[in-house]
Design a protein around this motif. Structure first.
Motif: not given
Length: 142
Positions: A67-85
């Motif tokens: 999950i990636k989460s960003r809070t900017r100007n009091g607004i939280k946005t989240e998005i998900s996905g998959s990862y490999t190394i």
């Protein structure tokens, strides 16, 4: 015949070592990684902590999801996905793939992908800076 057997044995040994190394990297890097430093192309444009334009984190799960989460100007946005190394020469990096598009994806190609390089000082660095995005560095928080 003996030369080919030795060559095969070395190849198997090399492949198994690199796989073990990636597995240990994957285990070491699971958890929450918080943005701690942001920089721009202008000299002395580095900001840290609450002075940054936004707050952000990645949370990497053992099953290859994140999950990636960003809070900017009091607004939280989240998005998900998959990862490999992956590993290329002496560098290891996360390859992140998102299911949907979002303004918080920091990639260079508009293909719902990001890369985070694993640095020797136990931080992650976004490659977004390579295509005029900000320099973003993350530290593990748990």
């Amino acid at each position: 015949m003996k030369k080919s057997n030795v060559l095969c044995a070395l190849l198997v040994l090399f492949c198994s070592c690199s796989s073990d190394n990636l597995e240990s990297i994957s285990t070491d890097y699971q958890g929450k990684w918080e943005l701690y430093k942001m920089s721009g192309r202008i000299a002395d444009s580095e900001t840290m902590g609450t002075a940054m334009e936004w707050q952000e984190y990645y949370s990497f799960n053992p099953d290859g999801s994140f999950i990636k989460s960003r809070t900017r100007n009091g607004i939280k946005t989240e998005i998900s996905g998959s990862y490999t190394i992956s590993r290329l020469q002496d560098e290891s990096f996360f390859e992140l793939s998102y299911k949907t598009d979002s303004e918080i994806i920091g990639g260079c190609y508009g293909n719902n992908k990001e890369e985070l390089h694993i640095l020797p000082n136990a931080t992650l660095s976004s490659t977004w800076k390579n295509c005029d995005g900000p320099g973003l560095e993350y530290k593990k928080s748990n």
